[in-house]
Design a protein around this motif. Structure first.
Motif, short mmCIF file in Angstrom:
data_model
loop_
_atom_site.label_atom_id
_atom_site.label_comp_id
_atom_site.label_asym_id
_atom_site.label_seq_id
_atom_site.Cartn_x
_atom_site.Cartn_y
_atom_site.Cartn_z
N ALA A 125 0.83 -1.21 0.00
CA ALA A 125 0.00 0.00 0.00
C ALA A 125 0.86 1.26 0.00
O ALA A 125 0.57 2.23 -0.70
CB ALA A 125 -0.93 -0.01 1.21
N ARG A 126 1.94 1.25 0.78
CA ARG A 126 2.82 2.42 0.84
C ARG A 126 3.45 2.70 -0.52
O ARG A 126 3.49 3.85 -0.98
CB ARG A 126 3.92 2.19 1.88
N LEU A 127 3.93 1.65 -1.20
CA LEU A 127 4.55 1.84 -2.50
C LEU A 127 3.53 2.25 -3.56
O LEU A 127 3.84 3.07 -4.44
CB LEU A 127 5.27 0.57 -2.91
N LEU A 128 2.32 1.69 -3.49
CA LEU A 128 1.28 2.08 -4.44
C LEU A 128 0.92 3.55 -4.28
O LEU A 128 0.73 4.27 -5.27
CB LEU A 128 0.04 1.20 -4.25
N ARG A 129 0.83 4.00 -3.03
CA ARG A 129 0.55 5.42 -2.80
C ARG A 129 1.71 6.28 -3.31
O ARG A 129 1.49 7.31 -3.94
CB ARG A 129 0.31 5.68 -1.31
N ALA A 130 2.94 5.84 -3.00
CA ALA A 130 4.11 6.63 -3.42
C ALA A 130 4.19 6.74 -4.93
O ALA A 130 4.64 7.77 -5.46
CB ALA A 130 5.39 5.99 -2.86
N ARG A 138 12.19 3.05 -2.03
CA ARG A 138 11.66 4.26 -2.66
C ARG A 138 11.22 3.96 -4.07
O ARG A 138 11.74 3.05 -4.72
CB ARG A 138 12.72 5.36 -2.68
N VAL A 139 10.26 4.74 -4.55
CA VAL A 139 9.80 4.63 -5.94
C VAL A 139 10.57 5.63 -6.78
O VAL A 139 10.64 6.82 -6.45
CB VAL A 139 8.28 4.89 -6.04
N VAL A 140 11.17 5.15 -7.87
CA VAL A 140 12.02 5.97 -8.73
C VAL A 140 11.43 5.98 -10.14
O VAL A 140 11.32 4.93 -10.77
CB VAL A 140 13.46 5.42 -8.78
N PRO A 141 11.06 7.15 -10.68
CA PRO A 141 10.55 7.21 -12.05
C PRO A 141 11.70 7.13 -13.05
O PRO A 141 12.73 7.79 -12.90
CB PRO A 141 9.84 8.57 -12.12
N LEU A 142 11.53 6.30 -14.07
CA LEU A 142 12.55 6.13 -15.11
C LEU A 142 11.91 6.33 -16.48
O LEU A 142 10.87 5.75 -16.77
CB LEU A 142 13.16 4.73 -15.03
N THR A 143 12.52 7.16 -17.30
CA THR A 143 11.95 7.49 -18.61
C THR A 143 12.21 6.37 -19.61
O THR A 143 13.03 5.46 -19.38
CB THR A 143 12.55 8.78 -19.15
N HIS A 144 11.53 6.46 -20.74
CA HIS A 144 11.79 5.51 -21.82
C HIS A 144 13.24 5.60 -22.27
O HIS A 144 13.88 4.57 -22.53
CB HIS A 144 10.86 5.80 -23.01
N ALA A 145 13.78 6.82 -22.35
CA ALA A 145 15.17 6.98 -22.76
C ALA A 145 16.12 6.27 -21.79
O ALA A 145 17.06 5.59 -22.22
CB ALA A 145 15.53 8.47 -22.86
N GLU A 146 15.87 6.41 -20.51
CA GLU A 146 16.73 5.76 -19.51
C GLU A 146 16.60 4.25 -19.55
O GLU A 146 17.60 3.52 -19.49
CB GLU A 146 16.38 6.29 -18.11
N MET A 147 15.38 3.75 -19.65
CA MET A 147 15.17 2.31 -19.70
C MET A 147 15.77 1.70 -20.96
O MET A 147 16.39 0.63 -20.91
CB MET A 147 13.67 1.98 -19.62
N VAL A 148 15.60 2.36 -22.08
CA VAL A 148 16.16 1.83 -23.33
C VAL A 148 17.68 1.82 -23.26
O VAL A 148 18.33 0.83 -23.65
CB VAL A 148 15.66 2.66 -24.53
#
Length: 522
Positions: free
Chosen positions: A109-114, A204-214
């Motif tokens: 639940a914590r990660l889903l909220r984050a 922690r939740v870290v956003p990663l872009t398409h450019a970074e993932m590719v």
């Protein structure tokens, strides 16, 4: 000083495509070759079947009202369904948040909220715990794999061959009525929400872009770690970025086969390596130790293995050397982190260069340095400090927009530009594994101890511990004590109490006399 890896734009060498395009939009795969195999059961999806299932599941997500750009939790065990769900969410224009199935509902639940998740996809058997987490996080849309599946479930392809797969790599699935959905998101849009390993606090939740993932998956795919003909087993969870973008995505891009979900036990791992004819294994160091030292390993046929890659912690050179000698294959070390979208280092030439305990110089596009954690000053060669990695620019329109990430890992570099990981910052280099004799000798009830092989009717020679007591103690308690304080591969099968440990004048144990004193056959 120019950081190791250079100061060029780290995105320049990688294709400007979305994650879905990079993984499913390449022609490398043989459509009939298995893409993802469930290790315990053998359930499999071919590459064509995977594309077909992803397209169907992406359409189902759109029909369920999953919005473009919204976050979707993926709460599934490693296996074909996990691969389908993650890439279906991406193909639908949404953002997957992979989650460990072992996480308790409160942590989910914590990660889903984050992550700001608006929906959650789970396994039918996990629906209860997922429902509790979703309710706590305020998520009304709870889906299972059954809701996303086409009329046939992903349990393999029909004998007549896979149906033609619609290309989902360049746009989302059609919306209701057949109208095309908007074009796929730009490379600067968020592609995946990764979770850090949480060793220094809550994950922690870290956003990663398409450019970074590719960039992360292509640098692994181009490294030579995996080839098109390989069968790859990642024993790191696919919900983590090291498993997802360090093994699953590069292998799928290349057209290789991924064996997923081998289980946590040593016999589960060994059976999967044997039965699935695995050629490349990505393992945490503790499992490399198992392959190097565990006495059960020779009972399994592991001749297909050509490479073992250790990731997720430091591996000692002597362990890598022992594993390579036993299995007759290359053993390499790799390093990565969530914030860098997977692996950043891979020591491809560790054996040739005599640096088996190094993670190498850094993969293409990766810049790194070792600094004093207190001052930020770069350390000289062989001086320990904190490893910092330059993260990829998040926008190609801002090629100079880069930042350095402090990894929290202690490391040093040699004068050849190779990195060596020591462990978490402040922990230093791990101590050598304790020996059973040493552990028993410091027990307050033990005056003397030794481990020697003793015959077993089923297993042959097995390690027994023999102790001389200074005060009363139960052999069963001593057995639990010693095995709790040594690695599994150094454990003993029994503890026998004797009145004396017979030795020669030079201090060597007289094994036959010892076994006789313990009432065991010699």
């Amino acid at each position: 000083m120019i950081p190791i890896g250079g100061d060029a734009d780290p995105l320049a060498a990688f294709p400007a495509v979305t994650l879905t395009e990079a993984v499913l939009g390449t022609p490398a795969a043989d459509p009939g070759r298995a893409a993802v195999v469930d290790a315990p059961t053998g359930r499999a999806l071919t590459h064509a079947g995977l594309a077909r299932e992803v397209a169907a599941a992406a359409a189902a997500l759109a029909a369920e009202g999953v919005r473009r750009g919204s976050a979707v939790g993926v709460h599934l065990p490693d296996g074909p369904e996990f691969a389908v769900a993650v890439h279906a969410v991406t193909a639908a224009g949404a953002v997957p948040l992979p989650l460990r199935v072992t996480a308790p509902p409160a942590e989910l639940a914590r990660l889903l909220r984050a992550g700001g998740a608006e929906a959650l996809v789970t396994w039918p058997a996990l629906r209860r715990s997922a429902r509790d987490a979703a309710e706590t996080a305020g998520i009304a849309r709870l889906l299972t794999t059954a809701d996303l599946a086409p009329p046939h479930a992903p349990t393999g392809d029909s004998p007549a061959g896979p149906a033609p797969a619609r290309d989902v790599s360049r746009s989302g699935p059609p919306s209701e009525g057949g109208a095309a959905r908007p074009e796929a998101p730009g490379v600067d849009a968020v592609a995946v929400l990764g979770c850090t390993r949480g060793t220094a606090g809550p994950a922690r939740v870290v956003p990663l872009t398409h450019a970074e993932m590719v960039a992360g998956l292509v640098r692994v795919a181009d490294s030579g770690m995996v080839g098109r003909d390989d069968t790859v087993l990642p024993a790191l969870p696919l919900s983590g970025l090291l498993g997802l973008n360090g093994a699953l995505n590069p292998a799928l891009r290349l057209g290789a086969t991924v064996v997923a979900g081998p289980g946590g036990g040593r016999h589960d791992l060994l059976r999967a390596l044997q039965d699935r004819a695995v050629t490349v294994a990505l393992l945490p160091p503790r499992l490399v130790e198992t392959l190097a030292y565990d006495r059960v390993v020779p009972r399994y046929e592991l001749g297909a293995l050509r490479s073992v890659v250790a990731a997720g912690g430091p591996l000692r050179a002597e362990t890598a050397r022992a594993c390579a000698a036993r299995l007759g294959c290359a053993v390499r070390q790799a390093y990565g982190l969530t914030e860098a979208a997977g692996l950043t280092h891979l020591n491809v030439r560790g054996a040739e260069e005599g640096a088996l305990d190094s993670v190498g110089r850094g993969l293409p596009g990766v810049a790194w340095r070792v600094v004093d954690a207190a001052t930020g000053k770069e350390q000289a060669a062989y001086q320990p400090g904190e490893l910092c990695v330059r993260l990829l620019a998040t926008g190609t329109a801002r090629p100079g927009s880069v930042r350095w990430s402090a990894t929290g890992d202690a490391a040093f570099r040699d004068d050849h530009g190779r990195a060596y990981i020591l462990g978490r910052l402040g922990e230093g280099r791990p101590e050598p594994p304790a020996e059973p004799e040493t552990v028993l000798a410091v027990h307050p009830a033990v005056r003397d101890a030794v481990v020697a092989p003793a015959p077993d009717p089923e297993l042959g020679l097995v390690p027994y511990a023999f102790v001389v007591l200074s005060e009363s103690a139960a052999a069963g308690d001593l057995l639990d004590y010693v095995n709790d304080h040594v690695p599994p591969y150094k454990g003993v099968v029994a503890v026998r109490v004797v009145d004396e440990i017979p030795r020669t004048e030079d201090g060597e144990v007289r094994r036959r006399a010892l076994l006789a004193r313990a009432g065991l056959p010699g």
